[in-house]
Design a protein around this motif. Sequence first.
Motif, PDB file in Angstrom:
ATOM      1  N   UNK A  29      50.278  33.440  37.829  1.00 31.20           N
ATOM      2  CA  UNK A  29      50.577  34.843  37.522  1.00 31.20           C
ATOM      3  C   UNK A  29      50.008  35.772  38.592  1.00 31.20           C
ATOM      4  N   UNK A  30      48.951  35.329  39.268  1.00 28.72           N
ATOM      5  CA  UNK A  30      48.411  36.114  40.382  1.00 28.72           C
ATOM      6  C   UNK A  30      49.422  36.219  41.533  1.00 28.72           C
ATOM      7  N   UNK A  31      50.448  35.404  41.525  1.00 34.77           N
ATOM      8  CA  UNK A  31      51.492  35.534  42.541  1.00 34.77           C
ATOM      9  C   UNK A  31      52.148  36.904  42.448  1.00 34.77           C
ATOM     10  N   UNK A  32      52.063  37.524  41.276  1.00 35.72           N
ATOM     11  CA  UNK A  32      52.556  38.886  41.099  1.00 35.72           C
ATOM     12  C   UNK A  32      51.399  39.865  41.318  1.00 35.72           C
TER      13      UNK A  32
ATOM     14  N   UNK B 109      46.975  43.981  45.739  1.00 35.69           N
ATOM     15  CA  UNK B 109      45.982  44.822  45.067  1.00 35.69           C
ATOM     16  C   UNK B 109      44.614  44.602  45.698  1.00 35.69           C
ATOM     17  N   UNK B 110      43.859  45.672  45.806  1.00 39.78           N
ATOM     18  CA  UNK B 110      42.495  45.570  46.305  1.00 39.78           C
ATOM     19  C   UNK B 110      41.591  45.144  45.154  1.00 39.78           C
ATOM     20  N   UNK B 111      41.300  43.849  45.097  1.00 36.33           N
ATOM     21  CA  UNK B 111      40.502  43.302  43.994  1.00 36.33           C
ATOM     22  C   UNK B 111      39.050  43.769  44.021  1.00 36.33           C
ATOM     23  N   UNK B 112      38.573  44.195  45.168  1.00 36.81           N
ATOM     24  CA  UNK B 112      37.186  44.648  45.247  1.00 36.81           C
ATOM     25  C   UNK B 112      37.014  46.036  44.644  1.00 36.81           C
ATOM     26  N   UNK B 113      38.118  46.764  44.485  1.00 38.03           N
ATOM     27  CA  UNK B 113      38.083  48.131  43.968  1.00 38.03           C
ATOM     28  C   UNK B 113      38.703  48.221  42.575  1.00 38.03           C
ATOM     29  N   UNK B 114      39.852  47.582  42.384  1.00 40.71           N
ATOM     30  CA  UNK B 114      40.610  47.676  41.134  1.00 40.71           C
ATOM     31  C   UNK B 114      40.743  46.298  40.500  1.00 40.71           C
ATOM     32  N   UNK B 115      39.606  45.700  40.185  1.00 39.45           N
ATOM     33  CA  UNK B 115      39.588  44.326  39.671  1.00 39.45           C
ATOM     34  C   UNK B 115      40.382  44.176  38.377  1.00 39.45           C
TER      35      UNK B 115
ATOM     36  N   UNK C 223      43.082  45.790  37.537  1.00 39.75           N
ATOM     37  CA  UNK C 223      44.511  45.846  37.865  1.00 39.75           C
ATOM     38  C   UNK C 223      44.989  44.466  38.301  1.00 39.75           C
ATOM     39  N   UNK C 224      44.115  43.750  38.959  1.00 36.14           N
ATOM     40  CA  UNK C 224      44.387  42.382  39.411  1.00 36.14           C
ATOM     41  C   UNK C 224      44.228  41.390  38.252  1.00 36.14           C
ATOM     42  N   UNK C 225      43.013  41.242  37.736  1.00 34.02           N
ATOM     43  CA  UNK C 225      42.730  40.219  36.736  1.00 34.02           C
ATOM     44  C   UNK C 225      43.296  40.567  35.361  1.00 34.02           C
ATOM     45  N   UNK C 226      43.227  41.828  34.985  1.00 37.18           N
ATOM     46  CA  UNK C 226      43.714  42.215  33.675  1.00 37.18           C
ATOM     47  C   UNK C 226      45.208  42.061  33.536  1.00 37.18           C
ATOM     48  N   UNK C 227      45.962  42.545  34.513  1.00 41.94           N
ATOM     49  CA  UNK C 227      47.416  42.421  34.448  1.00 41.94           C
ATOM     50  C   UNK C 227      47.844  40.963  34.602  1.00 41.94           C
TER      51      UNK C 227
ATOM     52  N   UNK D 173      31.476  42.613  33.842  1.00 41.34           N
ATOM     53  CA  UNK D 173      32.574  42.455  34.795  1.00 41.34           C
ATOM     54  C   UNK D 173      33.728  41.661  34.186  1.00 41.34           C
ATOM     55  N   UNK D 174      33.414  40.500  33.618  1.00 34.93           N
ATOM     56  CA  UNK D 174      34.471  39.614  33.112  1.00 34.93           C
ATOM     57  C   UNK D 174      35.290  40.281  32.023  1.00 34.93           C
ATOM     58  N   UNK D 175      34.603  40.946  31.101  1.00 40.40           N
ATOM     59  CA  UNK D 175      35.328  41.563  29.995  1.00 40.40           C
ATOM     60  C   UNK D 175      36.084  42.815  30.412  1.00 40.40           C
ATOM     61  N   UNK D 176      35.538  43.560  31.366  1.00 45.18           N
ATOM     62  CA  UNK D 176      36.261  44.737  31.862  1.00 45.18           C
ATOM     63  C   UNK D 176      37.504  44.303  32.635  1.00 45.18           C
ATOM     64  N   UNK D 177      37.310  43.352  33.547  1.00 52.48           N
ATOM     65  CA  UNK D 177      38.404  42.954  34.429  1.00 52.48           C
ATOM     66  C   UNK D 177      39.486  42.198  33.669  1.00 52.48           C
TER      67      UNK D 177
END
Length: 621
Positions: A365-368, A375-381, A383-387, A443-447
């Motif tokens: 799913x990370x292929x999307x 996506x900048x994972x260091x800034x909008x984690x 948006x990356x992991x949650x979506x 971090x884990x629960x937010x992302x």
Amino acid sequence: MRKLFTLAFFMLVNTLLFAQRAGYWQQAVDYKMDIDVDEEKYQYRGKMTLNYSNNSNQSLSKVYFHLYFNAFQPGSMMDYRLANISDPDSRMATNLGTKDNPKYQSRIATLTPAQIGYQKVDALTVNGKAATYKIDGTLLVVDLPQAIEAGSTARFEMQWTAQVPEQIRRSGRNSKEGVALSMAQWYPKMAHFDEFGWHLDEYIAREFVAPFGDFDVTIHLNKDYVIGGSGKLQNPLSVKGYHKKAKVIAEDGKATWHFKAENIHDFVWAADPNFTVDSAQSKGGVTVYTVFLPTNKEVKDNWKTALSLATEFFDYTSARFGAYPWPTYSIVQGGDGGMEYGTATLVTGGRNIKSLVGVIFHEAAHSWYQHLFGINETVDEWFDEGFTSYVQELAFQHLFEKKGALETNPVIDAYRAYYKLALSGKEEPMSLLADYYNSNYAYSNEAYNKGQVLAEQLGYIIGKENLQKTFLKFYDVWKLKHPTPNDFKRIAEEVSGINLKWYFNLFINTTRTIDYGVTSVNDQEILITNKSNFAMPIDLLVHYADGTKELFYIPLREMRGEKPAENFSMYEGVKRTVLEDWFWTKPTYSLKLEKKVAKVEIDPSQRLADIESSNNSYVQP
């Protein structure tokens, strides 16, 4: 002619309406690498030609590369982070104390010179001229002999030597499952430069952002090894494992592996002499490879099942979130859990079938959300992991659990995890940089979880059909580019006609919570109270004493619009009444009805992230 003109005008307006942000540009990188591996010493030599296109509006006198392997040395920032965070990753730290009184030691701190990772640059030229450079932790700082002007391309030639670290995090040698080489984040990688400037994050633990480009990678390795990696293997008939008629061609005991990939932003590979390779093709034409250790019959059966489901995953996700644009995807056993890279992933493979399918679906799913959308994972984690977790969960329920479309919240478990976080006192704003959370728990629960909540609750606000349209329109506009969360918000606003500034601001930048309650029901009057400082629109299902139902929709004034009726079966045949807007400045809202009320429910679909749901319904005694 008039019809053609009208169609052309409509297409132009539609394109402008959903265009990228004004003045958008992105850098481009094309890597050509030749790697010679000494598998006995866990070292390699690399040669790289990198064409770097400066598409920005300014000249660059300095550039930066990431040298990720340098993190795996005593005294690195990653080492100190592991020693000082309250709950370090158990894969990377050892508890020398007790469960009640933990005392953690970083595993990196005990590495010997023969076990550490490193990348050392031996030579570097730019457009044929020697460049001045220095290594600063996990960054290479390069002072250019001549600036790269806006709109021009520079050619970098680099030679480097490296040592593969002990398996600590994502990459390394001799994983716990016995994979010899997990080569993730293994090459000098050009840092990302965009409208926000250079992204120069030290490798602490989290992930990355990088420019898109083409990769042409040649690897020389012991002829008995099998490699799984990004892109498409160019010579399957001359190496081990990929073709029944293959005849291994070796020189000085080494086979040459040649991979190519277009328009990706990272390249990964793993190697082991005991790897086996299998493949299948999705209905949409994506060839999916599995490269794994066939340790026993159960493992082999699980990987066979997972391969079949993976091909279905690419068809399902392409229909829901936009077409997968590359011809291949490789699922390779390696690393220490699961991690996504361009057209490939490394996952641990000794799992039960549910766990194996789950991790494969997540990384695929990370292929999307990270690779199609850089996506900048260091800034909008989130948006990356949650979506990504959101896509994973929808696909898993549909393909593995065969649930089809759920009538209520499909990611309710993520909501529950978010509620626990919100009530724990450990929540921090979701806009925090990924490496800077005070705990891995937060971090884990937010992302992973709050990011899912943001997506599903957005569907509650704009309507589930508009959410689906938003995902597909976002794909059309932002595929193979670098969007921000605001770009996703803007697409959702254009699709739905609803203002979403308040929602994204409060849910991402603050730790405010949602809490509504049915305060009182007096025959034909209902009073609802916003008990928190986070206002939301309300779906209120009223059951009348005569057995009929009515759905009342209360928009929020700040939305400046209304969501359409939704086709949940629980609302089938139910009258829907749109009421006057509720102001966020007004804590209560009252309804006067024409019939006697028996029961009231706030949001029967359970998509409103209300941290205290016990007062969301009322039944007349």
